[in-house]
Design a protein around this motif. Sequence first.
Motif, PDB file in Angstrom:
ATOM      1  N   SER A   9       0.911  -1.065   0.032  1.00 46.84           N
ATOM      2  CA  SER A   9      -0.087   0.104  -0.175  1.00 46.84           C
ATOM      3  C   SER A   9       0.850   1.127   0.029  1.00 46.84           C
ATOM      4  N   ARG A  10       0.750   1.896  -1.086  1.00 38.83           N
ATOM      5  CA  ARG A  10       1.762   3.041  -1.139  1.00 38.83           C
ATOM      6  C   ARG A  10       0.999   4.248  -1.414  1.00 38.83           C
ATOM      7  N   GLY A  17      -2.658   8.198   9.921  1.00 37.28           N
ATOM      8  CA  GLY A  17      -3.469   7.462  10.984  1.00 37.28           C
ATOM      9  C   GLY A  17      -4.505   6.462  10.197  1.00 37.28           C
ATOM     10  N   SER A  18      -4.344   6.041   8.878  1.00 40.84           N
ATOM     11  CA  SER A  18      -4.970   5.041   8.071  1.00 40.84           C
ATOM     12  C   SER A  18      -4.615   3.779   8.402  1.00 40.84           C
ATOM     13  N   GLY A  19      -3.387   3.656   8.643  1.00 45.19           N
ATOM     14  CA  GLY A  19      -2.899   2.149   8.830  1.00 45.19           C
ATOM     15  C   GLY A  19      -2.513   1.567   7.601  1.00 45.19           C
ATOM     16  N   ALA A  20      -2.326   2.298   6.598  1.00 41.34           N
ATOM     17  CA  ALA A  20      -2.104   1.757   5.192  1.00 41.34           C
ATOM     18  C   ALA A  20      -0.780   2.481   4.726  1.00 41.34           C
ATOM     19  N   GLY A  21       0.050   2.733   5.704  1.00 44.83           N
ATOM     20  CA  GLY A  21       1.478   3.370   5.419  1.00 44.83           C
ATOM     21  C   GLY A  21       2.536   2.214   5.572  1.00 44.83           C
ATOM     22  N   ALA A  22       2.346   1.072   5.486  1.00 47.54           N
ATOM     23  CA  ALA A  22       3.350   0.026   5.494  1.00 47.54           C
ATOM     24  C   ALA A  22       3.275  -0.890   4.188  1.00 47.54           C
ATOM     25  N   ARG A  23       4.483  -1.432   3.973  1.00 52.75           N
ATOM     26  CA  ARG A  23       4.524  -2.447   2.878  1.00 52.75           C
ATOM     27  C   ARG A  23       5.437  -3.578   3.222  1.00 52.75           C
ATOM     28  N   VAL A  24       5.276  -4.477   2.497  1.00 54.03           N
ATOM     29  CA  VAL A  24       6.134  -5.891   2.509  1.00 54.03           C
ATOM     30  C   VAL A  24       7.402  -5.430   1.908  1.00 54.03           C
ATOM     31  N   LEU A  25       8.708  -5.714   2.580  1.00 56.13           N
ATOM     32  CA  LEU A  25       9.745  -5.477   1.936  1.00 56.13           C
ATOM     33  C   LEU A  25      10.358  -6.466   1.359  1.00 56.13           C
ATOM     34  N   GLY A  26      11.350  -6.228   0.452  1.00 61.09           N
ATOM     35  CA  GLY A  26      12.088  -7.146  -0.292  1.00 61.09           C
ATOM     36  C   GLY A  26      13.345  -7.409   0.074  1.00 61.09           C
ATOM     37  N   PRO A  27      14.183  -8.119  -0.572  1.00 57.62           N
ATOM     38  CA  PRO A  27      15.679  -8.340  -0.493  1.00 57.62           C
ATOM     39  C   PRO A  27      16.292  -7.068  -0.670  1.00 57.62           C
ATOM     40  N   ASP A  28      16.007  -6.371  -1.280  1.00 60.61           N
ATOM     41  CA  ASP A  28      16.890  -5.132  -1.420  1.00 60.61           C
ATOM     42  C   ASP A  28      16.550  -4.101  -0.185  1.00 60.61           C
ATOM     43  N   ASP A  29      15.683  -4.210   0.465  1.00 59.89           N
ATOM     44  CA  ASP A  29      15.361  -3.461   1.708  1.00 59.89           C
ATOM     45  C   ASP A  29      15.909  -4.149   2.927  1.00 59.89           C
ATOM     46  N   LEU A  30      16.474  -5.079   3.048  1.00 53.27           N
ATOM     47  CA  LEU A  30      16.926  -5.884   4.223  1.00 53.27           C
ATOM     48  C   LEU A  30      17.985  -5.091   4.892  1.00 53.27           C
ATOM     49  N   VAL A  31      19.103  -4.472   4.389  1.00 55.34           N
ATOM     50  CA  VAL A  31      20.131  -3.673   4.840  1.00 55.34           C
ATOM     51  C   VAL A  31      19.399  -2.431   5.673  1.00 55.34           C
ATOM     52  N   GLU A  32      18.242  -1.620   4.890  1.00 56.65           N
ATOM     53  CA  GLU A  32      17.986  -0.703   5.638  1.00 56.65           C
ATOM     54  C   GLU A  32      17.133  -0.916   6.730  1.00 56.65           C
ATOM     55  N   ALA A  33      16.330  -2.024   6.460  1.00 60.02           N
ATOM     56  CA  ALA A  33      15.399  -2.733   7.729  1.00 60.02           C
ATOM     57  C   ALA A  33      16.567  -2.958   8.875  1.00 60.02           C
ATOM     58  N   ARG A  34      17.463  -3.390   8.813  1.00 60.71           N
ATOM     59  CA  ARG A  34      18.391  -3.895   9.714  1.00 60.71           C
ATOM     60  C   ARG A  34      19.042  -2.749  10.427  1.00 60.71           C
ATOM     61  N   ARG A  35      19.226  -1.696   9.541  1.00 61.35           N
ATOM     62  CA  ARG A  35      19.751  -0.431  10.135  1.00 61.35           C
ATOM     63  C   ARG A  35      18.634   0.306  11.002  1.00 61.35           C
ATOM     64  N   VAL A  36      17.284   0.124  10.969  1.00 61.37           N
ATOM     65  CA  VAL A  36      16.560   0.563  11.819  1.00 61.37           C
ATOM     66  C   VAL A  36      16.689  -0.077  13.154  1.00 61.37           C
ATOM     67  N   CYS A  37      17.075  -1.333  13.276  1.00 68.44           N
ATOM     68  CA  CYS A  37      17.243  -2.381  14.735  1.00 68.44           C
ATOM     69  C   CYS A  37      18.580  -1.562  15.128  1.00 68.44           C
ATOM     70  N   THR A  38      19.430  -1.070  14.485  1.00 71.15           N
ATOM     71  CA  THR A  38      20.551  -0.442  15.117  1.00 71.15           C
ATOM     72  C   THR A  38      20.337   0.626  16.267  1.00 71.15           C
TER      73      THR A  38
END
Length: 307
Positions: A9-10, A17-38
């Motif tokens: 949902s883009r 506040g709609s709850g439609a602001g997230a998406r399923v990430l793909g392989p190219d997004d994993l490094v950035e997702a991992r960065r969030v955890c740091t």
Amino acid sequence: MGWRPALRSRSAAPGDGSGAGARVLGPDDLVEARRVCTRDPVASVLAAARLDVALHVGLAAAGGQVWGYPATGELRAVCWAGANLVPVVPSSVDPAEADDAVASFAALARQQGRRSSSVVGEQRTTLRLWELLSRVWPPPREVRTDQPSLVLDRDPLVAPDPGVRHADLSELELVLPACVRMFTEEVGYSPVAGGGSAYAARVRSLVAERRSFVRIEPDDDGAPRVVFKAELGAVSGGVAQVQGVWVDPELRGRGFSVPGMAAVVALTRQHVAPVVSLYVNGFNAPALATYRRVGFEQAGTFATVLF
């Protein structure tokens, strides 16, 4: 059970506040997702460990999906969706934006239906996510709302038990039953009911990776038995999270837990990660006392919803 891709949902703007602001990430997004955890390595270690696996072997082999918020632009929050649903919304995120991130993750979770055996993570984020999901998901077996998150980043305050060591694969027939007993006592059902091959494989993997710690002594008949055990259930970003701490019920009160945990801390800091963490039910006063005697201090609070 396999995972269906969720809709991306883009169209909705982040923070609306709609709850439609997230998406399923793909392989190219994993490094950035991992960065969030740091940004909060202790609170996010469960999700970060799964992301590390996904970066190494791929998302399919890692056994889940990663959801990212917002749907466009730089990621601000992520959620691991596999056997456990683990939201990660760093404390630096504005409260209104954090609420929208959780609502967005809830929207994706509602699309797919319940596929996780638990929802677990930082207390406020997890309980808000469950508040939204409880309207459509079936009732849980238990909601644990107060689980202090404890951390130790220095040597333990007490002498480690020299009898606690890494388990060996040759001892798996002793270690696995102890793990099953701990899980059944803690969660309320046997993880090997109906087969349990996945649980057995998980225990074997932890032993093989030298993330399983035991003290083994002979029983009254001279047969070996596990009297104390613990595992490192998640390791990432310099943090190792201890799980599955257990003392044989027949031997509780005899002084195994405090020096045993001190040994786990010492061995972990020596060989695995400089920061040792765990979370424990707030009502479990004996466990809290044990961990505090070892030197653990509270760094936050978790919550868990069990199905």
